[in-house]
Design a protein around this motif. Structure first.
Motif, PDB file in Angstrom:
ATOM      1  N   ALA A 108       0.829  -1.212   0.000  1.00 35.33           N
ATOM      2  CA  ALA A 108       0.000   0.000   0.000  1.00 35.33           C
ATOM      3  C   ALA A 108       0.859   1.256   0.000  1.00 35.33           C
ATOM      4  CB  ALA A 108      -0.929  -0.010   1.207  1.00 35.33           C
ATOM      5  N   ASP A 109       1.936   1.258   0.783  1.00 38.56           N
ATOM      6  CA  ASP A 109       2.806   2.438   0.859  1.00 38.56           C
ATOM      7  C   ASP A 109       3.552   2.667  -0.456  1.00 38.56           C
ATOM      8  OD1 ASP A 109       2.000   2.899   3.436  1.00 38.56           O
ATOM      9  OD2 ASP A 109       3.828   2.124   4.386  1.00 38.56           O
ATOM     10  N   PHE A 110       4.005   1.583  -1.100  1.00 37.52           N
ATOM     11  CA  PHE A 110       4.690   1.726  -2.386  1.00 37.52           C
ATOM     12  C   PHE A 110       3.741   2.345  -3.406  1.00 37.52           C
ATOM     13  CE2 PHE A 110       6.370   0.711  -6.469  1.00 37.52           C
ATOM     14  CZ  PHE A 110       7.740   0.581  -6.321  1.00 37.52           C
ATOM     15  N   TYR A 111       2.527   1.802  -3.463  1.00 34.84           N
ATOM     16  CA  TYR A 111       1.538   2.286  -4.433  1.00 34.84           C
ATOM     17  C   TYR A 111       1.168   3.749  -4.158  1.00 34.84           C
ATOM     18  CZ  TYR A 111      -2.931   2.679  -6.900  1.00 34.84           C
ATOM     19  OH  TYR A 111      -3.958   3.105  -7.709  1.00 34.84           O
ATOM     20  N   ALA A 112       0.879   4.063  -2.900  1.00 39.85           N
ATOM     21  CA  ALA A 112       0.458   5.429  -2.557  1.00 39.85           C
ATOM     22  C   ALA A 112       1.558   6.440  -2.829  1.00 39.85           C
ATOM     23  CB  ALA A 112       0.041   5.481  -1.084  1.00 39.85           C
ATOM     24  N   THR A 113       2.796   6.046  -2.589  1.00 39.54           N
ATOM     25  CA  THR A 113       3.914   6.962  -2.832  1.00 39.54           C
ATOM     26  C   THR A 113       4.075   7.232  -4.318  1.00 39.54           C
ATOM     27  OG1 THR A 113       5.052   6.259  -0.829  1.00 39.54           O
ATOM     28  CG2 THR A 113       6.404   7.271  -2.535  1.00 39.54           C
ATOM     29  N   TYR A 114       3.890   6.200  -5.131  1.00 39.13           N
ATOM     30  CA  TYR A 114       3.956   6.418  -6.580  1.00 39.13           C
ATOM     31  C   TYR A 114       2.816   7.325  -7.040  1.00 39.13           C
ATOM     32  CZ  TYR A 114       4.617   5.538 -11.532  1.00 39.13           C
ATOM     33  OH  TYR A 114       4.846   5.704 -12.881  1.00 39.13           O
ATOM     34  N   TYR A 332       9.575   7.279 -11.994  1.00 38.04           N
ATOM     35  CA  TYR A 332       9.567   7.671 -10.584  1.00 38.04           C
ATOM     36  C   TYR A 332      10.036   9.115 -10.393  1.00 38.04           C
ATOM     37  CZ  TYR A 332       9.304   2.630 -10.227  1.00 38.04           C
ATOM     38  OH  TYR A 332       8.921   1.332 -10.379  1.00 38.04           O
ATOM     39  N   LEU A 333      10.180   9.821 -11.511  1.00 36.78           N
ATOM     40  CA  LEU A 333      10.662  11.197 -11.503  1.00 36.78           C
ATOM     41  C   LEU A 333       9.538  12.134 -11.942  1.00 36.78           C
ATOM     42  CD1 LEU A 333      14.141  10.429 -13.105  1.00 36.78           C
ATOM     43  CD2 LEU A 333      13.710  11.114 -10.721  1.00 36.78           C
ATOM     44  N   PRO A 334       9.760  13.444 -11.939  1.00 33.69           N
ATOM     45  CA  PRO A 334       8.702  14.375 -12.329  1.00 33.69           C
ATOM     46  C   PRO A 334       8.106  14.080 -13.702  1.00 33.69           C
ATOM     47  CG  PRO A 334      10.442  15.569 -11.234  1.00 33.69           C
ATOM     48  CD  PRO A 334      10.938  14.156 -11.388  1.00 33.69           C
ATOM     49  N   LYS A 335       6.946  14.616 -13.923  1.00 29.22           N
ATOM     50  CA  LYS A 335       6.143  14.318 -15.100  1.00 29.22           C
ATOM     51  C   LYS A 335       6.900  14.487 -16.408  1.00 29.22           C
ATOM     52  CE  LYS A 335       1.617  15.561 -17.084  1.00 29.22           C
ATOM     53  NZ  LYS A 335       2.081  15.939 -18.437  1.00 29.22           N
ATOM     54  N   ALA A 336       7.759  15.478 -16.497  1.00 32.98           N
ATOM     55  CA  ALA A 336       8.473  15.738 -17.751  1.00 32.98           C
ATOM     56  C   ALA A 336       9.308  14.536 -18.175  1.00 32.98           C
ATOM     57  CB  ALA A 336       9.366  16.972 -17.600  1.00 32.98           C
ATOM     58  N   LYS A 446       9.648   3.268   1.979  1.00 30.18           N
ATOM     59  CA  LYS A 446       9.474   4.537   2.687  1.00 30.18           C
ATOM     60  C   LYS A 446       8.373   5.357   2.033  1.00 30.18           C
ATOM     61  CE  LYS A 446      14.306   5.170   4.181  1.00 30.18           C
ATOM     62  NZ  LYS A 446      15.480   6.091   4.089  1.00 30.18           N
ATOM     63  N   ALA A 447       7.401   5.743   2.802  1.00 30.28           N
ATOM     64  CA  ALA A 447       6.378   6.649   2.295  1.00 30.28           C
ATOM     65  C   ALA A 447       7.047   7.951   1.863  1.00 30.28           C
ATOM     66  CB  ALA A 447       5.331   6.918   3.369  1.00 30.28           C
ATOM     67  N   GLY A 448       6.718   8.412   0.652  1.00 31.71           N
ATOM     68  CA  GLY A 448       7.283   9.662   0.164  1.00 31.71           C
ATOM     69  C   GLY A 448       8.574   9.517  -0.604  1.00 31.71           C
ATOM     70  N   ASP A 449       9.070   8.303  -0.820  1.00 31.63           N
ATOM     71  CA  ASP A 449      10.348   8.103  -1.520  1.00 31.63           C
ATOM     72  C   ASP A 449      10.148   7.128  -2.677  1.00 31.63           C
ATOM     73  OD1 ASP A 449      13.004   8.043  -2.266  1.00 31.63           O
ATOM     74  OD2 ASP A 449      13.663   6.826  -0.560  1.00 31.63           O
ATOM     75  N   ALA A 450       9.461   7.585  -3.717  1.00 29.22           N
ATOM     76  CA  ALA A 450       9.134   6.708  -4.843  1.00 29.22           C
ATOM     77  C   ALA A 450      10.386   6.188  -5.540  1.00 29.22           C
ATOM     78  CB  ALA A 450       8.242   7.448  -5.845  1.00 29.22           C
ATOM     79  N   PHE A 451      11.327   7.067  -5.818  1.00 32.48           N
ATOM     80  CA  PHE A 451      12.560   6.672  -6.497  1.00 32.48           C
ATOM     81  C   PHE A 451      13.351   5.683  -5.638  1.00 32.48           C
ATOM     82  CE2 PHE A 451      17.005   7.043  -7.619  1.00 32.48           C
ATOM     83  CZ  PHE A 451      17.012   7.152  -8.996  1.00 32.48           C
ATOM     84  N   GLY A 452      13.521   5.997  -4.370  1.00 30.61           N
ATOM     85  CA  GLY A 452      14.266   5.114  -3.476  1.00 30.61           C
ATOM     86  C   GLY A 452      13.596   3.767  -3.304  1.00 30.61           C
ATOM     87  N   ASN A 453      12.264   3.752  -3.260  1.00 31.61           N
ATOM     88  CA  ASN A 453      11.551   2.482  -3.142  1.00 31.61           C
ATOM     89  C   ASN A 453      11.843   1.577  -4.335  1.00 31.61           C
ATOM     90  OD1 ASN A 453      10.387   3.247  -0.723  1.00 31.61           O
ATOM     91  ND2 ASN A 453       8.471   3.932  -1.653  1.00 31.61           N
ATOM     92  N   ALA A 454      11.814   2.153  -5.536  1.00 32.73           N
ATOM     93  CA  ALA A 454      12.086   1.364  -6.738  1.00 32.73           C
ATOM     94  C   ALA A 454      13.518   0.852  -6.741  1.00 32.73           C
ATOM     95  CB  ALA A 454      11.822   2.209  -7.984  1.00 32.73           C
ATOM     96  N   LEU A 455      14.444   1.707  -6.373  1.00 34.74           N
ATOM     97  CA  LEU A 455      15.858   1.325  -6.345  1.00 34.74           C
ATOM     98  C   LEU A 455      16.093   0.213  -5.329  1.00 34.74           C
ATOM     99  CD1 LEU A 455      18.550   2.261  -7.657  1.00 34.74           C
ATOM    100  CD2 LEU A 455      18.892   3.724  -5.670  1.00 34.74           C
ATOM    101  N   ARG A 456      15.522   0.354  -4.140  1.00 33.54           N
ATOM    102  CA  ARG A 456      15.707  -0.674  -3.107  1.00 33.54           C
ATOM    103  C   ARG A 456      15.025  -1.988  -3.485  1.00 33.54           C
ATOM    104  NH1 ARG A 456      15.203   4.028  -0.042  1.00 33.54           N
ATOM    105  NH2 ARG A 456      12.938   3.781   0.131  1.00 33.54           N
TER     106      ARG A 456
END
Length: 685
Positions: A108-114, A332-336, A446-456
């Motif tokens: 749930a946290d991974f999904y919500a952070t994304y 996992y980065l900004p929209k652009a 980690k909630a709020g760390d989309a990039f870090g979650n994917a990397l980990r």
């Protein structure tokens, strides 16, 4: 090679589908609803089944269906996947109340952070900086070797899921040895390309030239977004490096030849056979320092890449690593970043007009990170025991049909039959979900760390795969999660996986007739069983060892029958300038043919002596054809023909022309386009 539906490279699905191309975690292929049990709708009165069985069976659907703007193709698998995914997302959102640290809460946290687009925008490109800083610190070739080793991931699977794609310089696959089924071994594969295949770099035609120009512009755009100076010049150098890498790559046809992949190298062989790369530093950084043996799946590519590490400037390699890092994690980065990735891979390469909505990309990402944890939520809610029991009964009947078909083969010697029967007798068939689930203990989300979650999550999976090198072989290990609309044969494990998600209409329907179900899921079950005896699977014995267990005469008969199927499919014309590649698609075509024939036999047995009616036979074949409903954009179809081991859906349907019962069921006569004289019909198993 082995997956029923064309398999998506995992890394491609992660990096591309996140940005909205038609690479969803659950692949698309074939109808939106279950075909009715009698007098099926959608039949084309103006089309003779003997001229175009696909068009005859699916006429109304083809006329009424438009490919969604965010897809490059659409069909039964895509529709079923969408319905399944909508249910899964509700389960994930409901898991936000689960205990902190539990698997359900991590999901749930991974999904919500994304899904937190505002938070991702606020962080900008900052999450990239640590990774790019490591690349910028590379000063010499020794440091380059360490960086290339650190980038290695277990992100390919050439034998089970026909996944050869990785943006990293090499791909790693951990599986039992081809010659030693008792021990796992690392397989090293070619990689390093941002385009789908070597052909996109080397073929001399207008379409490929335009794609190369667009790809180079995409490289420059990504580097510019990441803050690099002079992005156009850097992009030109990166593209030229990839073009050189592509020159040493094996073709897809050669990659499908397992005999060419069976190259055992010791850890000391690399320096002698592939000089130019500091292999000790590479393997130490990759966590493989203690590994003494490898299987080098693509030796020319490994040797060629090592030469380029020595010959090309270190700064060019640094730009290569930087671009692929940005490209891979763009979702996992900004929209652009995501928009740019979609603009090339979705719109330009695949012809997809519109990017997928955010929740779909979030689910893809979550599945990639914690597939079994999502699968647990799904099967607990959506997979009834009655469905599993009925499918298991069908499996038993179809395996029995294969036993009988082998016994009746007049061309096969007793010694070969004995080996074939042994494979069937020891076959493991997993239905619904794995016997043992993967653990995600130790994975930090980690909630709020989309990039870090994917990397980990990537690193966590890589370490899990490396750990298999010291573990006992598990013949029951699954390679597909239960929420995937697909099925697979695992030739070295002598095993099959039928995930829960494919055990739904139109493939399997608890309320449909046996004729329809055997034509749908029955043909899929037969397809996967028959992979044990196709041009690839027939090279493995009951223990999963790569071994020739055929007599010389039997092997020659099999090759002749296979050659006839190659010729049949190579004659199909998708475009005026493009025919199918019968050799590339041979394994899947053999599996379609043998699987459908065995499913028909099993259906007949399931009647328990009741008479077979013409209507029931028509239902069986229509169940098969209607499960292959599919439409593709031209660009996507061309890509598939160039790179995929599966023939496009329309022509997979045409395998019916090799089965005798199809002809009286639809009154197919000489002179019709699909008619084959009895002696021209391909018969193998």
């Amino acid at each position: 090679m082995q997956a029923f539906i064309r398999a998506l490279p995992l890394k491609t699905a992660l990096a591309v589908a996140l940005c909205g191309a038609n690479l969803s975690f659950v692949p698309a292929h074939a109808a939106q609803a279950a075909p009715p049990a009698a007098a099926p709708a959608g039949i084309a009165a103006a089309v003779l089944p003997g001229d175009d069985f696909f068009g005859y069976a699916n006429a109304d659907w083809l006329a009424a269906t438009e490919i969604p703007a965010d897809r490059s193709s659409w069909g039964a698998g895509a529709a079923l996947a969408t319905q399944t995914n909508e249910r899964i997302v509700k389960l994930i959102e409901g898991s936000a109340k689960a205990a902190p640290g539990s698997e359900a809460r991590k999901v749930a946290d991974f999904y919500a952070t994304y899904m937190d687009e505002a938070g991702i925008e606020a962080r900008g490109a900052a999450p990239l900086h640590a990774e790019l800083k490591k690349i910028a610190a590379i000063k010499d070739r020794a440091a380059l070797a360490r960086a290339l080793g650190a980038s290695l991931r277990a992100d390919v699977d050439p034998l089970n899921n026909t996944n050869f794609f990785t943006e990293n310089l090499f791909g790693l696959w951990i599986a039992q040895g081809l010659n030693d089924p008792e021990h796992n071994i690392p397989y090293l594969l070619q990689g390093g390309l941002g385009l789908p295949d070597r052909a996109f770099y080397l073929e001399d035609n207008e379409r490929m030239a335009k794609l190369r120009t667009a790809y180079q512009a995409h490289i420059a755009a990504m580097l510019k977004l990441a803050g690099f100076s002079d992005p156009e010049a850097r992009a030109a150098r990166v593209f030229e490096l990839e073009r050189k890498i592509a020159q040493s790559h094996a073709s897809r046809t050669d990659s499908a030849d397992i005999q060419k992949a069976n190259n055992v190298w010791s850890d000391k062989d690399f320096a002698a056979k592939a000089p130019g790369l500091d292999w000790k530093a590479f393997f130490r950084s990759a966590g493989l320092a203690r590994q003494q043996k490898f299987i080098v799946y693509h030796p020319t590519a490994i040797t060629g890449a090592a030469v380029l590490v020595q010959d090309m400037p270190v700064d060019t390699w640094k730009d290569f690593l930087a671009f692929h890092t940005v490209n891979h994690f763009s979702g996992y980065l900004p929209k652009a970043f995501g928009d740019q990735r979609f603009d090339f891979y979705g719109r330009t390469l695949s012809g997809t007009p519109q990017q997928q909505v955010r929740w779909k990309r979030a689910l893809i990402a979550t599945n990639m990170a914690m597939d079994d944890a999502v699968g647990k939520l799904y099967v607990a809610q959506d997979f009834p025991p009655a469905a599993k029991a009925r499918v298991q009964e069908m499996v038993k009947n179809i395996v029995a049909a294969f036993h009988q078909r082998i016994d009746k083969l007049d061309w096969m010697a007793p010694a070969t039959k004995k080996e074939a029967q042994a494979k069937l007798a020891s076959l493991y068939v997993g239905v619904g979900y794995p016997d043992k689930w993967k653990s995600y203990k130790g994975l930090e989300i980690k909630a709020g760390d989309a990039f870090g979650n994917a990397l980990r999550a990537e690193t966590f999976r890589y370490k899990q795969q490396l750990a298999k090198l010291g573990q006992k072989i598990d013949r029951t290990e699954w390679t597909m999660p239960p929420q995937l609309v697909n099925a697979v044969n695992l030739p070295m494990q002598n095993a099959l996986n039928f995930p829960a998600a494919i055990l739904q209409a139109p493939y399997f329907d608890q309320h449909a007739s046996d004729a329809m179900n055997y034509g749908g899921i029955g043909a899929i079950i037969g397809h996967e069983i028959s992979h044990s005896f196709d041009d690839q699977g027939a090279q493995f014995d009951a223990a999963g060892r790569l071994r020739d267990w055929w007599t010389k005469e039997d092997g020659e008969h099999f090759r002749q029958a296979s050659a006839a199927l190659v010729a049949q499919y190579s004659a199909y014309e998708a475009f005026p300038d493009l025919k199918l590649d019968g050799q590339l698609t041979l394994s899947e075509n053999l599996a379609d043919l043998a699987g459908l024939a065995a499913a028909y036999d099993a259906y007949r047995v399931s009647l328990a002596g009741k008479p077979v009616t013409p209507d029931a036979d028509r239902q069986f074949f229509l169940g098969y054809a209607q499960s292959w409903r599919d439409k593709e954009r031209d660009a996507a179809l061309r890509n598939q023909i160039a790179t995929d081991g599966h023939a496009p859906a329309k022509w997979r349907t045409y395998t019916v022309r090799n089965l005798d019962p199809w002809y009286p069921a639809f009154d197919v006569q000489p002179g019709q386009k699909l008619y084959l004289a009895p002696q021209q019909r391909v018969r193998v198993w």
